[in-house]
Design a protein around this motif. Structure first.
Motif, short mmCIF file in Angstrom:
data_model
loop_
_atom_site.label_atom_id
_atom_site.label_comp_id
_atom_site.label_asym_id
_atom_site.label_seq_id
_atom_site.Cartn_x
_atom_site.Cartn_y
_atom_site.Cartn_z
N ASP A 1 0.79 -1.12 -0.11
CA ASP A 1 -0.08 -0.01 -0.15
C ASP A 1 0.81 1.28 0.01
O ASP A 1 0.32 2.35 0.31
CB ASP A 1 -1.00 0.06 1.04
N THR B 1 -15.14 0.41 -3.48
CA THR B 1 -13.85 0.64 -3.92
C THR B 1 -13.69 -0.09 -5.21
O THR B 1 -14.08 -1.20 -5.58
CB THR B 1 -12.86 0.00 -2.99
N THR B 2 -13.00 0.72 -6.16
CA THR B 2 -12.72 0.37 -7.55
C THR B 2 -11.12 -0.02 -7.84
O THR B 2 -10.22 0.90 -7.37
CB THR B 2 -13.25 1.29 -8.70
N VAL B 3 -11.10 -1.18 -8.32
CA VAL B 3 -9.65 -1.47 -8.49
C VAL B 3 -9.54 -1.90 -10.01
O VAL B 3 -10.45 -2.47 -10.61
CB VAL B 3 -9.05 -2.68 -7.64
N THR C 1 -4.77 -3.06 -8.54
CA THR C 1 -4.37 -1.84 -7.64
C THR C 1 -5.66 -0.99 -7.75
O THR C 1 -6.15 -0.90 -8.67
CB THR C 1 -3.26 -1.35 -8.42
N THR C 2 -5.27 0.16 -6.88
CA THR C 2 -6.45 1.30 -6.82
C THR C 2 -6.18 2.15 -8.07
O THR C 2 -4.88 2.02 -8.57
CB THR C 2 -6.40 1.94 -5.63
N HIS D 1 -2.43 1.10 -3.84
CA HIS D 1 -2.72 -0.25 -2.98
C HIS D 1 -2.77 -1.14 -3.93
O HIS D 1 -3.65 -1.41 -4.62
CB HIS D 1 -3.91 0.09 -2.04
N SER D 2 -1.53 -1.97 -4.30
CA SER D 2 -1.57 -3.22 -5.04
C SER D 2 -1.66 -4.42 -4.34
O SER D 2 -1.11 -4.53 -3.31
CB SER D 2 -0.32 -3.03 -5.95
N TYR E 1 -9.47 -5.75 -0.18
CA TYR E 1 -9.65 -4.42 -0.14
C TYR E 1 -11.06 -4.00 0.58
O TYR E 1 -11.25 -2.71 0.70
CB TYR E 1 -10.02 -4.02 -1.81
#
Length: 383
Positions: free
Chosen positions: A60, A334-336, A352-353, A358-359, A380
């Motif tokens: 992160d 949250t979207t990644v 990742t974000t 944040h991966s 997440y």
């Protein structure tokens, strides 16, 4: 590589497992603490569900956490390692798309160039027409090209027990595209969406035509070297795995059953996947790559925006597909961004974000069981 079946991937595709005597310095990792408790629990649950082993790492920007579950070798019982390298399958597509977008930024090609502009006569026959398909449509899977992986003969030779006789077969990109050309397109270019490994084999061929170098060389020169991805490689036709890896297992069945035998499929000729899914990496390198990509360190803003312009997708864990990039909208809001990867014996994900801070990347060394979506959600959405 990925194929659309119940067990081989969300969107569908000699290793030395014993490390005795080898000096290994794993990455420094922080205590998991409550932030990663659910992630570890989801990895443990995958093993209870039948996955031999899991390895993963999260970064992160402030701390690094790595976790494992289960075994990397069913014969010796050796556990999986946080340093394991594994075949990343279709995560290769993000590397390929990044190279083409870099070339676009350099003025070497245009996303709206047709396939025939660079590869005249390669995509033709049975209604296929390379003069109507653009580079963009290859990268976002709106070309309509038949996925060669789903050709009945290819499926039989690579995703059933027949694989054991064909695991060392070598394919050229032209041969893989030729398999797809035996079939009519699924729809007119731009008129629909269908995940097709053929798209990315053609994309790899365009890289070679534009640059004068193989897609492998361009990935190594443009991405692996500059980012210092020392665990990442493009193995061409080499069937072996690096020393720091576990064994990979498959039931070699399109509809696996609990009683089906488990096969060691670690060694295989990755030319069957080519620029659609041949690469090898580890979780730390994948974190570094996707973080750098989304943070804008590999592409100018205009090209990154193009990459993140998605085709809406329904009925899959990802909600949209851009140019070699999947968008995942999680239950907590949250979207990644990232990609899933599947090839015989390996099922992995790297995300990742949106800011690249944040991966998280992880791998199952079995392709028939386990809830990968639950592992992503656990990382997440920990509450």
């Amino acid at each position: 590589m990925a194929v659309r079946t119940a067990r081989i991937g969300w969107v569908g595709l000699a290793a030395a497992a014993a490390l005795t005597g080898v000096c290994i310095t794993p990455p420094a990792v922080a205590d998991g603490g409550p932030a990663h408790t659910r992630t570890q629990q989801a990895m443990d649950a995958a093993v209870r569900d039948g996955v031999p082993g899991v390895t993963g790492q999260a970064d992160d920007g402030y701390s690094v956490w790595a976790g494992t579950a289960g075994v990397g070798n069913l014969t010796t019982g050796q556990p999986r390692s946080v340093a394991d390298r594994y075949r990343i399958g279709s995560e290769t597509k993000t590397f390929v798309a990044t190279v083409l977008l870099q070339m676009e930024a350099e003025g070497k090609l245009d996303l709206d160039d047709t396939v025939d502009r660079w590869l005249p006569g390669v995509v033709q026959g049975n209604g296929n027409d390379g003069s109507r398909i653009t580079v963009r449509q290859l990268l976002d899977h709106t070309s309509g090209l038949f996925d060669y992986v789903t050709d009945p003969a290819f499926l039989k030779e690579h995703f059933t027990g027949e694989f054991l006789k064909h695991r060392y077969d070598t394919y050229t990109p032209g041969q893989l595209v030729g398999i797809a050309m035996r079939h009519a397109p699924l729809f007119a270019p731009g008129a629909g969406w269908n995940y097709s490994n053929t798209d990315y084999v053609v994309a790899g061929m365009i890289i070679e035509k534009v640059s004068g170098h193989s897609y492998e060389d361009e990935i190594e020169r443009r991405i692996i070297g500059p980012l210092g991805l020392y665990a990442t490689s493009v193995p061409r036709t080499d069937s072996s795995m690096p020393v720091l890896s576990s064994r990979a297992y498959s039931k070699l069945s399109l509809q696996p059953q609990p009683t089906d035998p488990v096969h060691d499929v670690t060694e295989l000729n990755p030319s069957e996947a080519g620029s659609a899914g041949a690469m090898i990496s580890d979780s730390a390198d994948l974190d570094r790559f996707f973080s750098a990509l989304l943070a804008g360190r590999l592409l100018p803003a205009a090209q990154l925006k193009e990459m993140k312009t998605t085709v809406p997708i329904s009925g899959a864990p990802f909600s949209g597909y851009g140019l070699g990039l999947m968008k995942f909208d999680l239950s907590c809001g949250t979207t990644v961004w990232g990609h899933a990867g599947d090839i015989q014996g390996s099922s992995s994900d790297a995300v990742t974000t949106a800011d690249g801070r944040h991966s998280f990347a992880f791998d199952f060394n079995g392709d028939w069981a386990g809830n990968r979506w639950a592992v992503v959600e656990a990382e997440y959405c920990p509450k």
